[in-house]
Design a protein around this motif. Structure first.
Motif, PDB file in Angstrom:
ATOM      1  N   PHE A  93     -74.309 -60.175 -21.736  1.00  0.00           N
ATOM      2  CA  PHE A  93     -74.212 -58.948 -21.425  1.00  0.00           C
ATOM      3  C   PHE A  93     -75.407 -58.682 -21.702  1.00  0.00           C
TER       4      PHE A  93
ATOM      5  N   SER B 277     -74.995 -52.779 -20.166  1.00  0.00           N
ATOM      6  CA  SER B 277     -73.761 -53.008 -19.955  1.00  0.00           C
ATOM      7  C   SER B 277     -72.869 -52.713 -21.330  1.00  0.00           C
TER       8      SER B 277
ATOM      9  N   ASN C 247     -70.710 -48.958 -14.258  1.00  0.00           N
ATOM     10  CA  ASN C 247     -71.138 -50.235 -14.527  1.00  0.00           C
ATOM     11  C   ASN C 247     -70.282 -51.071 -13.945  1.00  0.00           C
ATOM     12  N   SER C 248     -70.524 -52.241 -13.721  1.00  0.00           N
ATOM     13  CA  SER C 248     -69.905 -53.397 -13.397  1.00  0.00           C
ATOM     14  C   SER C 248     -68.810 -53.858 -14.350  1.00  0.00           C
ATOM     15  N   ALA C 249     -69.206 -53.585 -15.774  1.00  0.00           N
ATOM     16  CA  ALA C 249     -68.052 -54.339 -16.761  1.00  0.00           C
ATOM     17  C   ALA C 249     -66.894 -53.468 -17.224  1.00  0.00           C
TER      18      ALA C 249
END
Length: 276
Positions: free
Chosen positions: A213, A217, A249-251
């Motif tokens: 990561f 992130s 954010n995707s996380a």
């Protein structure tokens, strides 16, 4: 699994003291050591190694390159008073390491009938995976970890020795569970939980870094964590604030989706006794 031609080239090697029941399917180059018992419905993938005194029964599949150490017992009847001998499954992925004394049970018919384990996971000595658990890939269960029935473990979770997980609990991917922790509520992805009862102690930043990561992130997850567990407002309101971010954010989105999903359990938080 093996073909006839593959078997002819790389036949399984079975120690003469072991029992392999008729119907068992052994991939090519499988090795079964002394004093093992392999049931009639078992399927072992190519290059699986089973050491001594191992029992593998029931409708159990073990993926290629997995290694099973002595005294493991896999696929025997679930420890559930309602089990009546139904043909349920235990499915273990490729490249798994199953150490001494590990036990894993198949599922129950009224909950899908499957216990599943992903690829490249490691189960240290005497850890236990109960019926209807779903364990991801690249997971490590340290010595004596106990998963009750219907537990869900995401990818790249690490659990310290002696940790115990209540039935129907979910642990999100990249979480870290400390040794001897009592996990009775869901643990968010990237969360780090310790204690009895288990309390969130922060984020598994080291695990995120090891998984590649980037800093953006990681910082986004840190900000979301602070917002979600802001004690001045209810968690559900805090989640709504995070969800409304235009540049989610995707996380962070993984954490939100995890919390939004239906669950039998409450949500673990940093404050002892606080419930989601």
């Amino acid at each position: 699994m093996t073909t006839t031609a593959a078997t002819a080239i790389h036949p399984a090697r079975v120690h003469p003291s072991s029992v392999v029941e008729d119907g068992a399917v052994l991939g090519h180059n499988v090795e079964i050591g002394p004093f093992c018992h392999i049931g009639s419905k078992v399927k072992l993938g190519d290059n699986v190694q089973v050491m001594s005194h191992v029992v593998i029964m029931g409708n159990t599949t073990i993926g290629e390159r997995s290694v099973v150490f002595p005294n493991a017992v896999l696929g025997c009847a679930p420890q559930n008073v309602h089990y009546k001998g139904e043909d349920t499954e235990l499915i273990i992925g490729a490249g798994c390491t199953i150490r001494e004394g590990v036990t894993m049970h198949p599922g129950m018919p009224d909950f899908g009938g499957k216990t599943t384990v992903g690829d490249n996971s490691m189960f240290l000595a005497y850890s236990h995976v109960a019926h209807d658990c779903h364990v991801g890939s690249n997971v490590i269960l340290s010595n004596n970890v106990m998963l009750a029935g219907h537990v869900s473990i995401g990818d790249r979770v690490i659990m310290g020795g002696g940790a115990a997980v209540h039935q129907f609990t979910r642990i999100g991917h990249h979480a870290f569970i400390g040794g001897l922790a009592a996990v009775s509520n869901d643990v968010i992805p990237y969360g780090m939980l310790n204690g009895n009862p288990g309390v969130l102690m922060g984020l598994n930043i080291i695990g995120m870094q090891r998984s590649g990561f980037d800093k953006a992130s990681i910082h986004a997850v840190r900000r979301a964590y602070k917002t979600i567990f802001d004690t001045t407002t209810p968690i559900r309101e805090n989640i709504a604030r995070v969800r409304e971010q235009s540049d989610l954010n995707s996380a962070v989105a993984d954490i939100v989706s995890f919390i939004d999903a239906e669950s039998e359990r409450a949500l673990s938080s940093p404050a002892r006794g606080k419930r989601g």
